[in-house]
Design an enzyme around this catalytic site. Structure first.
Site, mmCIF file in Angstrom:
data_model
loop_
_atom_site.group_PDB
_atom_site.id
_atom_site.type_symbol
_atom_site.label_atom_id
_atom_site.label_comp_id
_atom_site.label_asym_id
_atom_site.label_seq_id
_atom_site.Cartn_x
_atom_site.Cartn_y
_atom_site.Cartn_z
ATOM 1 N N GLU A 129 -9.338 6.517 7.412
ATOM 2 C CA GLU A 129 -7.912 6.681 7.130
ATOM 3 C C GLU A 129 -7.543 7.889 6.281
ATOM 4 O O GLU A 129 -6.527 8.536 6.553
ATOM 5 C CB GLU A 129 -7.379 5.406 6.458
ATOM 6 C CG GLU A 129 -7.391 4.201 7.360
ATOM 7 C CD GLU A 129 -7.039 2.927 6.618
ATOM 8 O OE1 GLU A 129 -6.283 2.119 7.174
ATOM 9 O OE2 GLU A 129 -7.517 2.742 5.481
ATOM 10 N N ARG B 238 0.829 -1.211 0.000
ATOM 11 C CA ARG B 238 0.000 0.000 0.000
ATOM 12 C C ARG B 238 0.861 1.258 0.000
ATOM 13 O O ARG B 238 0.443 2.298 -0.510
ATOM 14 C CB ARG B 238 -0.977 -0.005 1.171
ATOM 15 C CG ARG B 238 -2.057 1.051 1.044
ATOM 16 C CD ARG B 238 -3.086 0.947 2.160
ATOM 17 N NE ARG B 238 -4.140 0.002 1.869
ATOM 18 C CZ ARG B 238 -5.339 0.332 1.378
ATOM 19 N NH1 ARG B 238 -5.613 1.597 1.081
ATOM 20 N NH2 ARG B 238 -6.256 -0.579 1.169
#
Length: 771
Positions: free
Chosen positions: A720, A315
């Site tokens: 997030e 990621r």
């Protein structure tokens, strides 16, 4: 006040319980009679073989029942979330980091167990250790999991042909989760092979599987319950597994309930953190500041075992572009094994460590070309139809509008000029105070990159009195997930929100759930709950049509009643009538995210269902004599699609911004040369205080935004993405530091930008500016 359906500013479902102290956490549960307590004994070397382990004094200590070692585990001695077999519950023959659990004391009280654990005498034969990415590379660069490469175009050729080029290295620190509630597990044995756990985990199903493996029983024998957590941030996704397994093994062995709760120090020493990285990057660009090529190598401190490092480092690469188009690009990850605690999930899951590199690249270009960083950001923003480094097409780019609106609302242009004028005046007056300002964006992909995790289940019961019980696979850690899912169900049935009772998350009701992580809690569980509600509604509609002789289009659910033609029937009466008519009033729901696919080996696919966007402008004051700074003002405009609950969304944005700022300013992890973590308590590890928040903090939602994909109410994830908006503070500090050299030299601060690092950067820029 009644709330029918999804309502604006609906309070958190446990808010009153939180503030009155009546919300039960795992540590508040009344223990069964005869309950025991466990405590972990931790290693005192970073790497070594166990030559001898003398636990006689531990066993002889007052109140001690016995001690568990690796030899006492009836099943698998491993809690690796990816099944790699490299993450032992208790060390077996070798220790891999300072603070690794080696044994567990079982005693009548927690104090007795804790005191006895310190009496162990363990002899080690030390082995060489590597503590950070640089040391790991020097020792041969062993990977805990395979790295990944994202590539589009010929970046080497494009760099060679670029009119201008910059190469750099960026050191990015880690971060401790510092949840208010620590790791904790209570295991209660049942009859035969049954085991029930009450714990604070973001992933009940994974705990269920790990405990089943440790006990050598089927998963169906283990029940895991979670009512709420006092914070998680990713630190309770995999790290709770070990604590639950120890408690469960002890409970099975002595047929008594066992509770395990470490002190804050031992919690911080023995559990993983945000991955820190050393990143080497190269960027090619033209004189206008437009990027032509980019390359980057992300070297990660992963710790001694794999844990979730593959997904985290993946990621980081997925977000190595942030919001910017790289015409030719190659990004590589290097998940390095180190003799430190195994790092794990943390809010953003590697994404922040990718985004901030993109912002560093923009900063370097801006100083090299003598431009405002915002101008360089605008020049390189994605346009719809362009491909990311992983070949996903950007289709919903709204950052130009967000930039335009935030620039106006925060008066960026005038304030930036005022900052420049202020710094010039302070320089002329000999004052050490400098100001800085920065406006930074975020583009964040939403979905688990492991495609199979993008699924969820739910269970709804409508009782004969009209009350509704809701259970789903997501966990509540203060973020308001239960509140949002309850709102979704209330809107579906057209009833008062007070009718909805959200029960504890339990593997007894919804099986095979995914972790509450990756910002997907509402997306997944909300849709699953909606699916269950629609099934029950369809049965009620069919029943009412038959009973009242109307068409389905004449049945409507609203205002806590059901309109059947011209007749209004209170919802509770409909439930009673349906029950008497033997209509089933219970249903399961399920949801799987569509459209996503990913080929890691090829580095191509659509790993994300959609992108969430946002931007923040931060202004800071820096004392160049001490390196200290304050945040004068922060303005945020963030995209949550069509908000389900604006109050909760703003709370998540505010908290994420402050936590992201903490990561980049005050939160510093320090290991000494022996591998011992020295920042393992509030006295040595500094999270942001109330006094560290922006003096002026303006947060707004992009209320015109709507998710183009079919999410619940066209909303977007919020957990997030706003974390990365704290990068604006880091960039603003850099702007202030750059003023001491006339903005001619890129500040190149490493993270976190502690006052010490800021002071050293000021001195370096002054020297370089004079040279």
């Amino acid at each position: 006040m009644k709330h029918h359906g999804i309502a604006v500013e609906t309070p958190h479902e446990s808010a009153e319980l939180h503030v009155t102290g009546r919300a039960d956490y795992t540590d508040d549960l009344v223990l069964p009679q005869g309950a025991l307590h466990a405590y972990l004994g931790l290693s005192t070397v970073a790497h070594g073989t166990i030559r001898a382990m003398n636990l006689d004094a531990v066993r002889a200590a007052p109140g001690v029942i016995d001690v568990l070692t690796a030899a006492d585990l009836p099943g698998r001695n491993d809690v690796s979330p990816i099944g790699k077999g490299d993450d032992p519950i208790l060390a077996d023959g070798k220790v891999m980091f300072h603070g690794q659990p080696v044994f567990a004391v079982i005693a009548e009280t927690r104090e007795q167990a804790r005191g006895a654990a310190a009496l162990a005498r363990i002899d080690y034969d030390p082995l060489p250790h590597a503590l950070d990415p640089v040391q790991a590379l020097a020792a041969g660069g062993e990977l805990v999991v395979p790295g990944m490469t994202l590539q589009r175009g010929d970046s080497a050729a494009a760099l060679a042909a670029a009119p201008r080029r910059i190469d750099g290295r960026f050191v990015i620190g880690g971060q401790d989760h510092f949840y208010l509630e620590g790791q904790i597990a209570l295991a209660i044995p049942g009859e035969a092979d049954e085991m029930t756990l009450f714990t604070s985990t973001q992933h009940p199903t994974e705990v269920q599987h790990m405990v089943a493996h440790a006990l050598d029983v089927p998963a169906s024998a283990v029940v895991v319950n979670v009512r709420r957590m006092g914070g998680g941030f990713g630190g309770k996704e995999t790290q709770m597994n070990l604590f639950c397994c120890v408690a469960a093994v002890a409970a099975r062995k002595w047929r008594r309930a066992v509770k395990l709760r470490p002190d804050r120090d031992d919690d911080m020493i023995a559990t993983g953190k945000r991955h820190d990285f050393v990143v080497d990057y190269s960027v090619g660009f033209d004189d206008s500041g437009r990027i032509t090529a980019a390359e980057g190598d992300w070297y990660a401190r992963c710790g001694f075992s794999a844990d979730l490092s593959m997904a985290v480092t993946d990621r980081a690469l997925f977000h190595g572009d942030n919001a910017y188009f790289y015409p030719a690009v190659t990004l590589r990850s290097h998940p390095l094994r180190t003799n430190t605690v195994s790092n794990t999930a943390f809010r953003g899951f590697g994404g922040p460590q990718g985004v901030i590199v993109a912002e560093r690249i923009i900063e370097d270009i801006a100083y090299a070309t003598g431009q405002d960083t915002l101008a360089v950001r605008k020049a390189n923003l994605y346009e719809n139809g362009q491909l990311t480094p992983y070949h996903q097409t950007v289709e919903d780019q709204i950052l130009p509008r967000i930039f335009a609106e935030l620039e106006i609302s925060c008066d960026y242009g005038a304030r930036r000029q005022a900052v420049l004028d202020f710094n010039a005046a302070m320089d002329a007056a000999g004052s050490p105070i400098r100001r800085g300002i920065a406006l930074t964006p975020v583009k964040f992909g939403i979905s688990f990159t492991a495609t199979h995790f993008n699924q969820a289940g739910a269970l709804i019961h409508v009782y004969a009195d009209g009350s509704i019980q809701l259970n789903h696979g997501g966990t509540e850690m203060g973020q308001g997930l239960h509140t949002k899912v309850a709102q979704i169900v209330a809107e579906a049935f057209g009833v008062d929100l007070a009718r909805i009772k959200v029960t504890k998350t339990t593997t007894e009701k919804v099986p095979n759930t995914s972790a509450t992580a990756a910002s997907s809690g509402t997306d997944l569980n909300g849709m699953a709950a909606l699916d269950a509600a629609e099934k029950i509604k369809a049965r009620l509609v069919a029943f009412l049509c038959a009973a009242r002789g109307v068409q389905p289009s004449e049945v409507r659910f609203a205002r806590d009643q059901v309109m059947v033609g011209a007749e209004a029937i209170p919802f509770h009466e409909v439930a009673q009538l349906a029950y008497l008519a033997r209509v089933p009033l219970s249903a399961t729901g399920f949801y799987a995210t569509p459209k996503i696919h990913w080929d890691r080996k090829a580095g191509r696919g659509r790993p994300f269902y959609y992108f969430a966007y946002g931007a923040a402008c931060a202004e800071v004051s820096v004392d160049t004599l001490t390196g200290e700074y304050v945040i004068e003002r922060a303005d945020v405009l963030h995209d949550v699609g069509r908000s389900i609950n604006p109050a909760l969304d703003r709370g998540q944005i505010e908290g994420a911004f402050v936590q992201g700022t903490g990561w980049l300013t005050s939160e510093e992890l320090v290991w000494d040369e022996t591998g011992r973590l020295r920042t393992h308590a509030p006295s040595t590890y500094k999270i942001p205080l109330a006094s560290d928040r922006p003096k002026v903090f303006n947060v707004a939602l992009a209320d015109w935004s709507e998710n183009r994909e079919e999410t619940v109410r066209r909303s977007k994830a919020v957990g997030e993405p706003p974390f990365m908006l704290g990068i604006s503070v880091f960039e603003a500090i850099g702007h202030a530091v750059a003023s001491v050299a006339g903005y001619k030299i890129a500040p190149r601060l490493d993270a976190p930008a502690t006052p010490e690092r800021v002071l050293m950067a000021v001195q370096r820029l002054r020297q370089d500016g004079e040279a």
